[in-house]
Design a protein around this motif. Structure first.
Motif, PDB file in Angstrom:
ATOM      1  N   TYR A 122       0.833  -1.206   0.000  1.00 41.99           N
ATOM      2  CA  TYR A 122       0.000   0.000   0.000  1.00 41.99           C
ATOM      3  C   TYR A 122       0.870   1.259   0.000  1.00 41.99           C
ATOM      4  O   TYR A 122       0.605   2.203  -0.734  1.00 41.99           O
ATOM      5  N   MET A 123       1.920   1.258   0.821  1.00 39.33           N
ATOM      6  CA  MET A 123       2.817   2.421   0.878  1.00 39.33           C
ATOM      7  C   MET A 123       3.526   2.628  -0.466  1.00 39.33           C
ATOM      8  O   MET A 123       3.701   3.761  -0.911  1.00 39.33           O
ATOM      9  N   THR A 124       3.908   1.535  -1.124  1.00 31.77           N
ATOM     10  CA  THR A 124       4.514   1.630  -2.453  1.00 31.77           C
ATOM     11  C   THR A 124       3.513   2.212  -3.437  1.00 31.77           C
ATOM     12  O   THR A 124       3.850   3.078  -4.252  1.00 31.77           O
ATOM     13  N   ALA A 133       2.258  11.905   3.919  1.00 26.08           N
ATOM     14  CA  ALA A 133       1.070  12.727   4.176  1.00 26.08           C
ATOM     15  C   ALA A 133       0.012  11.923   4.926  1.00 26.08           C
ATOM     16  O   ALA A 133      -0.602  12.422   5.875  1.00 26.08           O
ATOM     17  N   LEU A 134      -0.197  10.671   4.526  1.00 29.93           N
ATOM     18  CA  LEU A 134      -1.171   9.815   5.205  1.00 29.93           C
ATOM     19  C   LEU A 134      -0.758   9.585   6.653  1.00 29.93           C
ATOM     20  O   LEU A 134      -1.591   9.681   7.562  1.00 29.93           O
ATOM     21  N   GLU A 135       0.504   9.301   6.889  1.00 29.50           N
ATOM     22  CA  GLU A 135       0.988   9.099   8.248  1.00 29.50           C
ATOM     23  C   GLU A 135       0.751  10.348   9.099  1.00 29.50           C
ATOM     24  O   GLU A 135       0.273  10.261  10.229  1.00 29.50           O
ATOM     25  N   LEU A 138      -3.031  10.683   9.783  1.00 32.69           N
ATOM     26  CA  LEU A 138      -3.500   9.699  10.759  1.00 32.69           C
ATOM     27  C   LEU A 138      -3.048  10.080  12.170  1.00 32.69           C
ATOM     28  O   LEU A 138      -3.834   9.983  13.124  1.00 32.69           O
ATOM     29  N   GLU A 139      -1.806  10.509  12.325  1.00 34.44           N
ATOM     30  CA  GLU A 139      -1.320  10.944  13.642  1.00 34.44           C
ATOM     31  C   GLU A 139      -2.126  12.128  14.152  1.00 34.44           C
ATOM     32  O   GLU A 139      -2.516  12.176  15.317  1.00 34.44           O
ATOM     33  N   LYS A 140      -2.391  13.070  13.281  1.00 39.33           N
ATOM     34  CA  LYS A 140      -3.164  14.252  13.663  1.00 39.33           C
ATOM     35  C   LYS A 140      -4.599  13.857  14.025  1.00 39.33           C
ATOM     36  O   LYS A 140      -5.179  14.377  14.975  1.00 39.33           O
ATOM     37  N   THR A 141      -5.162  12.907  13.288  1.00 39.68           N
ATOM     38  CA  THR A 141      -6.524  12.418  13.565  1.00 39.68           C
ATOM     39  C   THR A 141      -6.573  11.744  14.934  1.00 39.68           C
ATOM     40  O   THR A 141      -7.500  11.969  15.719  1.00 39.68           O
TER      41      THR A 141
END
Length: 155
Positions: A122-124, A133-135, A138-141
């Motif tokens: 998925y990361m690839t 950006a997703l990481e 998700l951390e901010k969420t």
């Protein structure tokens, strides 16, 4: 601060639809695979973390604040699935311990390896920029949800 970035209703509706679709796809993937549920993993992990990787049904009941009968039913279900084994000691055959089966441990290691491969794929697919950006999102969420939870409970 509410609504600073997304004032238009169509944008909010699209975001909500995408979130629901994502959650439903995740749920379908887990449910259709017949995989073990998170709560069951927590219980099995507890058993495995006990001294000598085993515990009694009474200790399980006490730890999870359920009746001995409910704990016994749970262990029987786990035993039928091959996730746990009942073990008696040589010193007192009346005492029955529950331990996570070696087969289950091997299966979980295999599933964890597969999960890591899926995440890597998925990361690839996302590429480095979108993966970061997703990481970050998700951390901010997570921080937002952890900060909001106590206020919601007091209402």
């Amino acid at each position: 601060m509410k609504g600073v970035f997304m004032e238009e209703k169509p944008v909010k509706a699209t975001m909500i639809e995408r979130l629901f679709r994502t959650f439903n796809l995740l749920k379908e993937k887990v449910d259709s695979s017949g995989q073990i549920r998170p709560r069951q993993i927590v219980i099995l992990r507890y058993i495995h973390k006990c001294p000598n990787h085993r515990t009694t049904i009474s200790n399980l009941a006490r730890h999870y604040q359920i009746t001995d009968a409910a704990a016994s039913q749970m262990v029987t279900y786990f035993e039928k699935k091959g996730w746990v084994e009942k073990v008696r000691t040589e010193f007192d055959r009346r005492v029955v311990y529950v331990k996570v089966s070696d087969g289950f441990m091997a299966e979980m290691k295999e599933k964890f390896t597969q999960m890591m491969e899926d995440v890597n794929n998925y990361m690839t697919y996302l590429g480095p920029k979108d993966a970061l950006a997703l990481e970050r999102i998700l951390e901010k969420t997570i921080r937002y949800m952890e900060d909001e939870t106590p206020e919601e409970e007091n209402v």
